[in-house]
Every structure is written in C-alpha cells, then in structure tokens.
Scaffold this motif. Structure first.
Motif, PDB file in Angstrom:
ATOM      1  N   PHE A 186       4.605   6.940  10.165  1.00  0.00           N
ATOM      2  CA  PHE A 186       5.086   7.515   8.907  1.00  0.00           C
ATOM      3  C   PHE A 186       4.068   8.430   8.237  1.00  0.00           C
ATOM      4  O   PHE A 186       4.427   9.201   7.344  1.00  0.00           O
ATOM      5  N   GLY A 187       2.818   8.328   8.641  1.00  0.00           N
ATOM      6  CA  GLY A 187       1.766   9.055   7.920  1.00  0.00           C
ATOM      7  C   GLY A 187       1.928  10.559   7.932  1.00  0.00           C
ATOM      8  O   GLY A 187       1.517  11.242   6.980  1.00  0.00           O
ATOM      9  N   ASP A 188       2.535  11.117   8.997  1.00  0.00           N
ATOM     10  CA  ASP A 188       2.677  12.559   9.068  1.00  0.00           C
ATOM     11  C   ASP A 188       4.065  13.050   8.666  1.00  0.00           C
ATOM     12  O   ASP A 188       4.398  14.217   8.878  1.00  0.00           O
ATOM     13  N   VAL A 189       4.881  12.162   8.091  1.00  0.00           N
ATOM     14  CA  VAL A 189       6.146  12.636   7.513  1.00  0.00           C
ATOM     15  C   VAL A 189       5.796  13.559   6.346  1.00  0.00           C
ATOM     16  O   VAL A 189       5.035  13.172   5.455  1.00  0.00           O
ATOM     17  N   PRO A 190       6.324  14.772   6.337  1.00  0.00           N
ATOM     18  CA  PRO A 190       5.939  15.722   5.282  1.00  0.00           C
ATOM     19  C   PRO A 190       6.215  15.180   3.880  1.00  0.00           C
ATOM     20  O   PRO A 190       7.274  14.599   3.619  1.00  0.00           O
ATOM     21  N   ALA A 191       5.257  15.373   3.001  1.00  0.00           N
ATOM     22  CA  ALA A 191       5.409  14.927   1.615  1.00  0.00           C
ATOM     23  C   ALA A 191       6.261  15.918   0.832  1.00  0.00           C
ATOM     24  O   ALA A 191       6.135  17.128   1.006  1.00  0.00           O
ATOM     25  N   ARG A 192       7.151  15.387   0.021  1.00  0.00           N
ATOM     26  CA  ARG A 192       7.924  16.210  -0.911  1.00  0.00           C
ATOM     27  C   ARG A 192       7.925  15.520  -2.263  1.00  0.00           C
ATOM     28  O   ARG A 192       7.821  14.288  -2.337  1.00  0.00           O
ATOM     29  N   PRO A 193       8.075  16.269  -3.353  1.00  0.00           N
ATOM     30  CA  PRO A 193       8.034  15.634  -4.682  1.00  0.00           C
ATOM     31  C   PRO A 193       9.153  14.611  -4.857  1.00  0.00           C
ATOM     32  O   PRO A 193      10.277  14.819  -4.382  1.00  0.00           O
ATOM     33  N   LYS A 194       8.824  13.553  -5.541  1.00  0.00           N
ATOM     34  CA  LYS A 194       9.836  12.552  -5.896  1.00  0.00           C
ATOM     35  C   LYS A 194      10.720  13.128  -6.986  1.00  0.00           C
ATOM     36  O   LYS A 194      10.224  13.605  -8.011  1.00  0.00           O
ATOM     37  N   PRO A 195      12.049  13.138  -6.788  1.00  0.00           N
ATOM     38  CA  PRO A 195      12.917  13.732  -7.812  1.00  0.00           C
ATOM     39  C   PRO A 195      13.005  12.851  -9.048  1.00  0.00           C
ATOM     40  O   PRO A 195      12.808  11.635  -8.986  1.00  0.00           O
ATOM     41  N   GLU A 196      13.288  13.478 -10.170  1.00  0.00           N
ATOM     42  CA  GLU A 196      13.544  12.704 -11.382  1.00  0.00           C
ATOM     43  C   GLU A 196      14.914  12.048 -11.277  1.00  0.00           C
ATOM     44  O   GLU A 196      15.874  12.660 -10.794  1.00  0.00           O
ATOM     45  N   LEU A 197      14.997  10.817 -11.732  1.00  0.00           N
ATOM     46  CA  LEU A 197      16.295  10.152 -11.755  1.00  0.00           C
ATOM     47  C   LEU A 197      17.212  10.838 -12.753  1.00  0.00           C
ATOM     48  O   LEU A 197      16.765  11.250 -13.832  1.00  0.00           O
ATOM     49  N   PRO A 198      18.495  10.970 -12.432  1.00  0.00           N
ATOM     50  CA  PRO A 198      19.433  11.471 -13.441  1.00  0.00           C
ATOM     51  C   PRO A 198      19.459  10.539 -14.651  1.00  0.00           C
ATOM     52  O   PRO A 198      19.038   9.375 -14.573  1.00  0.00           O
ATOM     53  N   ASP A 199      19.947  11.041 -15.749  1.00  0.00           N
ATOM     54  CA  ASP A 199      20.073  10.239 -16.964  1.00  0.00           C
ATOM     55  C   ASP A 199      21.333   9.394 -16.874  1.00  0.00           C
ATOM     56  O   ASP A 199      22.445   9.921 -16.852  1.00  0.00           O
ATOM     57  N   HIS A 208      16.763  17.003   1.284  1.00  0.00           N
ATOM     58  CA  HIS A 208      15.474  17.512   0.830  1.00  0.00           C
ATOM     59  C   HIS A 208      15.102  16.948  -0.541  1.00  0.00           C
ATOM     60  O   HIS A 208      13.935  16.648  -0.807  1.00  0.00           O
ATOM     61  N   LYS A 209      16.094  16.774  -1.398  1.00  0.00           N
ATOM     62  CA  LYS A 209      15.809  16.296  -2.750  1.00  0.00           C
ATOM     63  C   LYS A 209      15.554  14.802  -2.787  1.00  0.00           C
ATOM     64  O   LYS A 209      14.575  14.345  -3.395  1.00  0.00           O
ATOM     65  N   TYR A 210      16.432  14.019  -2.156  1.00  0.00           N
ATOM     66  CA  TYR A 210      16.390  12.573  -2.358  1.00  0.00           C
ATOM     67  C   TYR A 210      15.752  11.783  -1.220  1.00  0.00           C
ATOM     68  O   TYR A 210      15.321  10.640  -1.429  1.00  0.00           O
ATOM     69  N   TYR A 211      15.703  12.337  -0.028  1.00  0.00           N
ATOM     70  CA  TYR A 211      15.178  11.583   1.103  1.00  0.00           C
ATOM     71  C   TYR A 211      13.711  11.917   1.377  1.00  0.00           C
ATOM     72  O   TYR A 211      13.248  11.904   2.506  1.00  0.00           O
ATOM     73  N   ALA A 212      12.977  12.190   0.322  1.00  0.00           N
ATOM     74  CA  ALA A 212      11.539  12.406   0.399  1.00  0.00           C
ATOM     75  C   ALA A 212      10.831  11.079   0.633  1.00  0.00           C
ATOM     76  O   ALA A 212      11.271  10.030   0.152  1.00  0.00           O
ATOM     77  N   SER A 213       9.719  11.124   1.362  1.00  0.00           N
ATOM     78  CA  SER A 213       8.966   9.889   1.622  1.00  0.00           C
ATOM     79  C   SER A 213       8.493   9.255   0.316  1.00  0.00           C
ATOM     80  O   SER A 213       8.426   8.028   0.208  1.00  0.00           O
ATOM     81  N   GLY A 214       8.199  10.063  -0.688  1.00  0.00           N
ATOM     82  CA  GLY A 214       7.776   9.518  -1.975  1.00  0.00           C
ATOM     83  C   GLY A 214       8.906   8.913  -2.773  1.00  0.00           C
ATOM     84  O   GLY A 214       8.663   8.302  -3.823  1.00  0.00           O
ATOM     85  N   ASN A 215      10.141   9.060  -2.290  1.00  0.00           N
ATOM     86  CA  ASN A 215      11.306   8.488  -2.964  1.00  0.00           C
ATOM     87  C   ASN A 215      11.845   7.289  -2.191  1.00  0.00           C
ATOM     88  O   ASN A 215      13.002   6.923  -2.337  1.00  0.00           O
ATOM     89  N   ALA A 216      10.989   6.705  -1.347  1.00  0.00           N
ATOM     90  CA  ALA A 216      11.436   5.621  -0.462  1.00  0.00           C
ATOM     91  C   ALA A 216      10.414   4.503  -0.417  1.00  0.00           C
ATOM     92  O   ALA A 216       9.241   4.686  -0.759  1.00  0.00           O
ATOM     93  N   THR A 217      10.887   3.348   0.018  1.00  0.00           N
ATOM     94  CA  THR A 217       9.999   2.235   0.331  1.00  0.00           C
ATOM     95  C   THR A 217      10.346   1.701   1.715  1.00  0.00           C
ATOM     96  O   THR A 217      11.499   1.713   2.139  1.00  0.00           O
ATOM     97  N   LEU A 218       9.323   1.231   2.410  1.00  0.00           N
ATOM     98  CA  LEU A 218       9.461   0.568   3.708  1.00  0.00           C
ATOM     99  C   LEU A 218       8.997  -0.861   3.547  1.00  0.00           C
ATOM    100  O   LEU A 218       7.929  -1.113   2.974  1.00  0.00           O
ATOM    101  N   PHE A 230       0.851  -1.180   0.000  1.00  0.00           N
ATOM    102  CA  PHE A 230       0.000   0.000   0.000  1.00  0.00           C
ATOM    103  C   PHE A 230       0.890   1.235   0.000  1.00  0.00           C
ATOM    104  O   PHE A 230       2.105   1.141   0.236  1.00  0.00           O
ATOM    105  N   THR A 231       0.297   2.379  -0.278  1.00  0.00           N
ATOM    106  CA  THR A 231       1.033   3.642  -0.346  1.00  0.00           C
ATOM    107  C   THR A 231       0.373   4.654   0.566  1.00  0.00           C
ATOM    108  O   THR A 231      -0.850   4.831   0.529  1.00  0.00           O
ATOM    109  N   LEU A 232       1.173   5.312   1.397  1.00  0.00           N
ATOM    110  CA  LEU A 232       0.653   6.348   2.266  1.00  0.00           C
ATOM    111  C   LEU A 232       0.377   7.626   1.475  1.00  0.00           C
ATOM    112  O   LEU A 232       0.847   7.792   0.345  1.00  0.00           O
ATOM    113  N   GLY A 233      -0.354   8.542   2.091  1.00  0.00           N
ATOM    114  CA  GLY A 233      -0.702   9.791   1.417  1.00  0.00           C
ATOM    115  C   GLY A 233       0.501  10.637   1.053  1.00  0.00           C
ATOM    116  O   GLY A 233       0.443  11.429   0.108  1.00  0.00           O
ATOM    117  N   ASN A 234       1.615  10.465   1.787  1.00  0.00           N
ATOM    118  CA  ASN A 234       2.828  11.227   1.479  1.00  0.00           C
ATOM    119  C   ASN A 234       3.704  10.548   0.436  1.00  0.00           C
ATOM    120  O   ASN A 234       4.815  11.009   0.155  1.00  0.00           O
TER     121      ASN A 234
END
Length: 435
Positions: free
Chosen positions: A219-232, A190-200, A17-21
């Motif tokens: 984990f539900g209230d960990v602030p959401a930040r955009p998932k960064p684009e992977l480098p090429d 801030h860029k890479y350690y976003a909750s949307g850039n991680a799995t538990l 499942f995926t949390l809101g963040n």
C-alpha cells in the motif's frame, strides 16, 4: 440504589499506524486459529453521493469488483476463492467496505488485491453498463418485486428528513443509474477512493512486524490524494409529527415504522448510548416491553423490532440518525392503535421506571451479542476499520460491552421521555387492493 451490570471489556490488541499516503492501518493479531480477516473501508456512502447520481455509491461498490488496472475481470474472485477464502463488499449510509476472510497463509494475497484496486479499478463502458444492469436487477428483486421492499430503510428517511443526503433513495433511480458515465465513475473514484480517505484493518493469525512490512510494501506506493471534505449532513429537527402511508401491492398485511431523532452518535456518544439500550429494553426478546404488550397481551401486532440507524449499524453511523420501531400487523390491524400503545408504554417507562432486573437482563443480552460478534476475525476487522475511520478509536470495540453495562436506569428513563409523538416520523404500509 440501582446496581450497574458488571460486564468485562474484551482485550483484543490494537496496533495503529498511518502510511505516508494517508492510509490508516489497524492491526489486531490473534494466533488462536489459522485464519485472517482483511477489511478496507472508504469514507463514502449513500449520504455522500451527489444529486442526480442517486445509487452511485452502491453502483461504484459493484465496479470495484470488475477488475483493476493490473488484473482482469473476475481475477479478484479467482484469487480469493482459489486460496480457500471468501469475500464481499457492502454500501452503507456513511461508508463502503470491502473484505476477505482467508487462511492465514494467504494474507499477502488479500493485501495485494486490495492495494491493486485502491490504485485504480477497471472503469470501462462495458463494465459500467453491465453493473448498471446488475444493480437495476437487484432493485427489482429487493425492492420493487418484494413485499415490504425498502421498508423502512428507504421509505422512512424521506418522511423524517428534508435534505438530499439524508432523504434520497440510496438504491437509486433507474434514470440516474442509466445516465451515469465512465467519467462520473472516474471522478467519484478520484475524489472518494483516496488512500487518505480509507482505513485498512487486519485481524487474526499473523506476525505483527511481518504484516507491517507487507502493508507498507503493497500500500505504501498507492498515490496520495487529498482527503475530501464530508458533505454537510446537518438536518433541521422535526417541528411536529410527520406521517405518510403508501400502498404496497405485494404486501399481504399492514405494517408501520416510526423513528425519532437521537443524539449525535459520535460527538455525543455518552448521550446516544442509552437510546441503544432503550431500543433493546423495548423490543429484545419475549420479556421486552413492546413484545409483551403488543404481541403477547394485546395481540395487535404479529412482530415488533427496534434498533438504531436505518441500516441497523448503531455503532457505525454518523449524525443525523434515529431510533426506529417497526411492526407488522394482523389482517385489518389498526396502525393508530399501535402508535397509541407505543406512546403508553414509553410514558409508563418514563414515569414508572424499569422493573427490577429488567435493565440487567437487557444489558447481559446486548453484551453477549457484542462478544459473540467479535469472536470471528471479520467481526473485529470490519468494525475496527469503521471505528478508526469515523472516530480514530478502533479500541472502542473492546470497550462496548462494558460501556453498555454502565448505562444507568436513569439514563434509559430519560431517553424514553424524549420519544414524544411530536418528534416522530411514521410511515405506514397499506396492503395492496388486488388480493
């Protein structure tokens, strides 16, 4: 007609499942022993670090253990070990992982600790300078002052690749490490350690519904930040053989490593998997082709190994990657002769096929290793977290033994036929002169 090796798939349950963040969660319960494994994996590794900041992904892994906004330095150590558990983290080319193994009753403690540092590690000048020194000492111990240090995982990529993400030194230069600032660390977090850039991932003895509630609570209230684009990471193919050598003053004997590009391990997994099997056909065990020829018969090397991925993580790596062979030679050994014999054996395999039973024996050994590795809870939590991160398919871990057994002789033979000298990158270790 050649028979395929029949190997059953494992049946570890997988709940996703995926949390809101944006945090993706994988749960795989197993009530057979009162222990749990917890893994958090972030989609950032050596290949993602920016130019001028070599070694930063690994340095930041160290910083994640230096306290958080709510817990002082060493608190993570004390809380995990005080519960009878153990923990660690590691930096790879394509991800960074953090994990704990604990008694089942301490699951919430691990979830709290991981969520707390996901909100924010304690990034201070003191912590940064301290960990820069720790990493520099690690480089001295593991690379600079060790025979064959960095061979071949640091030495072969700059021969094989041209672009910075793939070719640079993942441990980092002292200059880059020393020039790192707290602002650099804060930006990286801030860029890479976003909750949307991680799995538990959690594996082991737990109640499913209760654990879902615990995950959401911590984990539900960990602030959401955009998932960064992977480098090429795109890399031009080799247009001809590349070969370099270097003197290792500490190495007592010569060594050589060779690598060939292989299909995309994620986008073209069906074409990639035969190369994983081929590496084992060539080097796994006394009956394997290169061990039998190079070590036992011709005695031109003292050891030989083969694997996929520069860090040996064949199912947890992105493109581009390579099939690698490495060998250590006896005194006065001839690296050119070793390469010629490797080419002969690859040609013999490509034209003559496999011996009766050779593929089945190899596949059985590979499946045994996969089944053994997933027997421990952390052997499920960690790879499932990475498989979710990179593929969205943590259940692939269950399927791998069966998929390995379904690779055909024709596929292995076709893979061997592509490993030509003109597509090879080679690095040779020349023993130091001061002996």
């Amino acid at each position: 007609m050649a028979r395929r090796t029949k190997i059953p798939a494992t049946k570890y349950p997988v709940e996703r499942f995926t949390l809101g963040n944006g945090l993706r969660v994988v749960l795989t319960p197993d009530r057979s022993a009162p222990v749990v494994g917890v893994a958090v994996v972030y989609d950032v590794g050596i290949r993602s670090e920016p130019e001028g900041r070599t070694g930063f992904a690994h340095l930041f892994e160290h910083l994640m253990f230096q306290g958080s906004e709510n817990l002082e330095k060493l608190a993570h150590f004390r809380h995990v070990q005080g519960a009878g558990g153990s923990f660690n983290g590691s930096t790879h080319l394509d991800y960074t992982d953090y994990f704990e193994i604990l008694p089942a009753g301490a699951l919430e403690r691990a979830l709290f600790l991981e969520a707390d540092r996901m909100r924010g590690p304690r990034l201070t000048e003191e912590n940064l300078r301290n960990q820069v020194d720790v990493v520099k000492e690690e480089i001295r111990v593991n690379v600079l002052n060790r025979p064959y240090g960095g061979f071949p995982w640091l030495k072969l990529p700059p021969v094989m690749f041209e672009t910075f993400p793939n070719a640079h030194d993942g441990y980092g230069s002292f200059t880059d490490l020393e020039s790192a600032t707290v602002d650099d660390a804060a930006e990286f977090f801030h860029k890479y350690y976003a909750s949307g850039n991680a799995t538990l991932a959690v594996a082991g003895d737990f109640d499913l519904a209760a654990t879902v509630e615990l995950v959401e609570r911590h984990f539900g209230d960990v602030p959401a930040r955009p998932k960064p684009e992977l480098p090429d990471f795109a890399e031009p193919a080799l247009s001809g053989e590349r070969r370099e050598s270097y003197v290792d003053q500490l190495a007592p004997l010569p060594a050589i490593a060779a690598g060939w590009r292989v299909p995309d391990p994620i986008a073209d997994f069906t074409a990639y998997l035969p190369y994983v099997v081929l590496a084992e056909v060539l080097t796994d065990g006394d009956a394997s082709r290169l061990v039998e020829r190079l070590v036992q018969r011709d005695r031109i090397v003292t050891s030989v190994g083969g694997y996929l991925g520069f860090m040996g993580d064949e199912y947890q790596v992105r493109n581009p990657t390579a099939l690698l062979l490495q060998a250590h030679l006896p005194p006065g050994g001839d690296a050119d002769k070793v390469l010629r014999v490797v080419d002969e054996e690859l040609d013999r395999l490509a034209t003559g096929g496999l011996a009766p039973g050779e593929l089945a024996r190899t596949q059985a050994r590979m499946a045994t290793h996969l089944l053994r590795d997933t027997d421990a809870v952390l052997g499920r939590a960690l790879p499932m977290a990475v498989l979710e991160l990179q593929r969205g398919r943590p259940e692939l871990l269950n399927e791998l033994p069966k998929l390995v057994g379904e690779v055909t002789e024709a596929q292995v033979v076709a893979a061997a036929a592509t490993l030509r000298p003109e597509g090879r990158a080679t690095v040779e270790v020349v023993p130091g002169v001061d002996k």
